[in-house]
Design a protein around this motif. Structure first.
Motif, short mmCIF file in Angstrom:
data_model
loop_
_atom_site.label_atom_id
_atom_site.label_comp_id
_atom_site.label_asym_id
_atom_site.label_seq_id
_atom_site.Cartn_x
_atom_site.Cartn_y
_atom_site.Cartn_z
N CYS A 279 0.68 -1.19 0.03
CA CYS A 279 0.14 0.22 0.10
C CYS A 279 0.92 1.18 0.11
CB CYS A 279 -0.75 0.04 1.35
SG CYS A 279 -2.00 -1.30 1.42
N LEU A 280 0.24 2.51 -0.68
CA LEU A 280 0.90 3.73 -0.57
C LEU A 280 -0.17 4.54 -0.09
CD1 LEU A 280 3.08 4.40 -3.75
CD2 LEU A 280 3.81 4.07 -1.61
N LEU A 281 0.04 5.18 1.31
CA LEU A 281 -0.85 6.23 1.74
C LEU A 281 -0.32 7.57 1.51
CD1 LEU A 281 -3.80 6.53 3.16
CD2 LEU A 281 -2.10 6.63 5.29
N HIS A 282 -1.23 8.46 0.54
CA HIS A 282 -0.83 9.82 0.56
C HIS A 282 -1.64 10.65 1.45
CE1 HIS A 282 1.10 8.95 -3.77
NE2 HIS A 282 0.34 8.05 -3.58
N LEU A 283 -0.88 11.45 2.23
CA LEU A 283 -1.57 11.97 3.41
C LEU A 283 -1.59 13.56 2.95
CD1 LEU A 283 -0.12 10.44 6.43
CD2 LEU A 283 -2.62 10.14 5.63
N PRO A 284 -2.49 14.49 3.47
CA PRO A 284 -2.46 15.71 3.10
C PRO A 284 -1.16 16.46 3.81
CG PRO A 284 -4.72 15.06 3.68
CD PRO A 284 -3.62 13.96 3.85
N ALA A 285 -0.86 17.45 3.53
CA ALA A 285 0.14 18.32 4.27
C ALA A 285 -0.12 18.75 5.72
CB ALA A 285 0.47 19.56 3.44
N PRO A 286 0.71 18.33 6.72
CA PRO A 286 0.43 18.86 8.18
C PRO A 286 -0.37 20.19 8.19
CG PRO A 286 2.60 18.13 7.89
CD PRO A 286 2.23 18.32 6.48
N GLY A 287 -1.36 20.23 8.95
CA GLY A 287 -2.08 21.32 9.20
C GLY A 287 -3.22 21.56 8.10
N ARG A 288 -3.04 20.76 7.01
CA ARG A 288 -4.22 21.00 6.10
C ARG A 288 -5.45 20.13 6.53
NH1 ARG A 288 -5.19 23.21 0.73
NH2 ARG A 288 -7.25 22.24 -0.07
N GLY B 39 -11.69 10.53 2.28
CA GLY B 39 -10.44 9.33 1.95
C GLY B 39 -10.98 8.97 0.50
N ILE B 40 -9.95 8.63 -0.01
CA ILE B 40 -10.11 8.07 -1.35
C ILE B 40 -9.36 6.64 -1.57
CG2 ILE B 40 -9.75 8.39 -3.74
CD1 ILE B 40 -9.71 11.64 -3.25
N VAL B 41 -9.90 5.48 -2.13
CA VAL B 41 -9.38 4.31 -2.32
C VAL B 41 -9.13 4.11 -4.03
CG1 VAL B 41 -9.48 1.75 -1.88
CG2 VAL B 41 -10.20 3.20 -0.13
N TYR B 42 -7.93 3.93 -4.08
CA TYR B 42 -7.69 3.90 -5.93
C TYR B 42 -7.59 2.26 -5.91
CZ TYR B 42 -5.02 3.46 -10.16
OH TYR B 42 -4.45 3.34 -11.31
N GLY C 189 -6.69 17.90 0.28
CA GLY C 189 -6.72 17.63 1.57
C GLY C 189 -7.36 16.21 1.56
N TYR C 190 -7.28 15.44 0.81
CA TYR C 190 -7.91 14.08 0.84
C TYR C 190 -6.58 12.98 1.13
CZ TYR C 190 -12.32 15.80 -0.92
OH TYR C 190 -13.34 16.44 -1.11
N SER C 191 -6.91 12.20 1.93
CA SER C 191 -5.98 10.90 2.24
C SER C 191 -6.26 9.97 1.13
CB SER C 191 -6.15 10.12 3.42
OG SER C 191 -5.97 11.21 4.52
N VAL C 192 -5.37 9.40 0.40
CA VAL C 192 -5.45 8.28 -0.60
C VAL C 192 -4.67 7.17 -0.52
CG1 VAL C 192 -5.30 8.18 -3.33
CG2 VAL C 192 -5.68 10.38 -2.42
N LEU C 193 -5.42 6.12 -0.66
CA LEU C 193 -4.77 4.94 -0.25
C LEU C 193 -4.96 4.04 -1.88
CD1 LEU C 193 -3.92 2.63 1.68
CD2 LEU C 193 -6.12 1.88 1.81
N GLN C 194 -3.56 3.72 -2.19
CA GLN C 194 -3.22 3.03 -3.10
C GLN C 194 -2.70 1.67 -2.96
OE1 GLN C 194 -0.67 6.21 -5.18
NE2 GLN C 194 -1.60 5.38 -6.94
N ALA D 131 -9.54 -2.44 2.62
CA ALA D 131 -8.89 -1.00 2.36
C ALA D 131 -9.97 0.11 2.61
CB ALA D 131 -8.52 -0.96 0.97
N CYS D 132 -11.20 -0.22 2.38
CA CYS D 132 -12.15 0.73 2.76
C CYS D 132 -12.64 1.02 4.21
CB CYS D 132 -13.56 0.37 2.07
SG CYS D 132 -13.55 0.80 0.15
N ALA D 133 -12.67 0.03 4.72
CA ALA D 133 -12.76 -0.35 6.13
C ALA D 133 -11.57 0.58 6.83
CB ALA D 133 -13.17 -1.77 6.64
N TRP D 134 -10.32 -0.08 6.54
CA TRP D 134 -9.14 0.44 7.09
C TRP D 134 -9.04 2.15 7.06
CZ3 TRP D 134 -4.84 3.31 5.75
CH2 TRP D 134 -3.77 3.18 6.56
N LEU D 135 -9.27 2.53 5.76
CA LEU D 135 -9.29 4.00 5.48
C LEU D 135 -10.41 4.81 6.31
CD1 LEU D 135 -7.56 6.22 4.19
CD2 LEU D 135 -9.17 5.99 2.08
N ALA D 136 -11.49 4.17 6.38
CA ALA D 136 -12.81 4.64 7.00
C ALA D 136 -12.41 4.89 8.57
CB ALA D 136 -14.07 4.09 6.63
N GLN D 137 -11.80 4.08 9.20
CA GLN D 137 -11.23 3.98 10.52
C GLN D 137 -10.47 5.28 10.83
OE1 GLN D 137 -10.18 0.18 11.38
NE2 GLN D 137 -12.19 -0.65 11.35
N ARG D 138 -9.75 5.64 9.94
CA ARG D 138 -8.68 6.56 9.92
C ARG D 138 -8.84 7.93 9.33
NH1 ARG D 138 -6.98 1.55 9.97
NH2 ARG D 138 -5.30 0.88 11.54
#
Length: 285
Positions: free
Chosen positions: A22-31, A36-39, A65-70, A98-105
């Protein structure tokens, strides 16, 4: 990227039969977090051809501002398993996880973004989601599983012809129907996987969330081919909110060269303007 720092977290997620890369793209700190988006990547070699374009778009979403999980599905990329052992049901379970993992976070709406056969998988998943899916982004979606497999099998015919090993057009289908796996362009294709993909048809799936559809447009042709336009009309008649845009960068998912796709990224930012900060998304490359 306008001075923004986007965090990229690679990791392995435990799942059926091993791990998923997995690769998790996170928004910049403070953003402020916006969702969340699952690719969902495309099929076979199209995964490798399109990985760089998907990464650029994931960074753009993170900048907005979106967290993206690939993630690489089972038997694909750097995940556990061999492609010949891949099954549609395992891929579906991977995405449930993946959806459940991202939705929890991640706070905010959850969205599915799929490319090619990954878009068809996104449509099926959204019909029976493990968690509520509030948007669907479809890049050049495959709309009929059987047609997608038939096009893939034509790669086998072309390869064998070039190697001087001509084969009857229906031979691979006959082998699969007899329960025997066939090799296509270096990928071992299992009958069970083909059977499941053959059974999927977008016309039988009614999206339960707004759909944002990006379609390759060649020359002056209409944005959607006739069959796709008919499906879009059916969805709209059923009350589906549908937003469509074209792009002309080229079919990057099967190009011999790695294509940059600025028109696709710009078109995505434009058609998704109701939930994206367009200025940020256009410049986050």
């Amino acid at each position: 990227m306008r001075g923004a720092t986007i965090s990229l977290l690679p990791f392995f997620m435990p799942a059926q039969g091993g791990q998923r890369y997995c690769l998790l793209h996170l928004p910049a700190p403070g953003r402020p977090a916006r969702g969340g988006i699952v690719y969902i990547h495309p099929f076979a070699e199209e995964l490798n051809k399109s990985r760089h374009v998907a990464a650029m778009q994931a960074r753009a979403f993170a900048a907005a501002g979106y967290s993206v999980l690939q993630l690489d599905l089972y038997g694909c990329g750097d995940s556990s398993g061999d492609f010949g052992d891949a099954r549609w049901s395992i891929w579906r379970n991977d995405l449930h996880l993946a959806c459940a993992w991202l939705a929890q976070r991640v706070d905010g709406p959850l969205m599915l973004w799929g490319l090619r056969l990954g878009a068809l998988l996104a449509l099926e998943l959204a019909a029976h989601p493990p968690v509520p899916v509030q948007r669907l982004l479809l890049w050049q979606p495959e709309l009929d599983g059987r047609s997608a497999i038939d096009r893939f099998l034509r790669l086998r015919l072309a390869g064998r012809m070039l190697a001087g090993q001509a084969e009857a057009p229906g031979h691979a289908r006959a082998e699969l129907a007899a329960g025997r796996a066939v090799e296509v362009a270096g990928y071992l294709l299992a009958p069970e996987l083909v059977q499941a993909i053959d059974a999927i048809d977008a016309a039988s799936l009614r999206p339960l969330a707004p759909v944002y559809w990006l379609q390759y447009q060649s020359g002056e042709a209409a944005v959607l081919p006739v069959a796709a336009a008919s499906l879009a009309g059916q969805w709209r008649a059923a009350g589906v909110a549908l937003y469509i845009a074209g792009f002309a960068d080229g079919p990057f998912w099967n190009s011999a060269e790695l294509l940059e796709c600025p028109q696709l990224l710009d078109a995505t930012a434009s058609v998704c303007h109701d939930w994206l900060d367009e200025g940020e998304c256009q410049h986050a490359r």
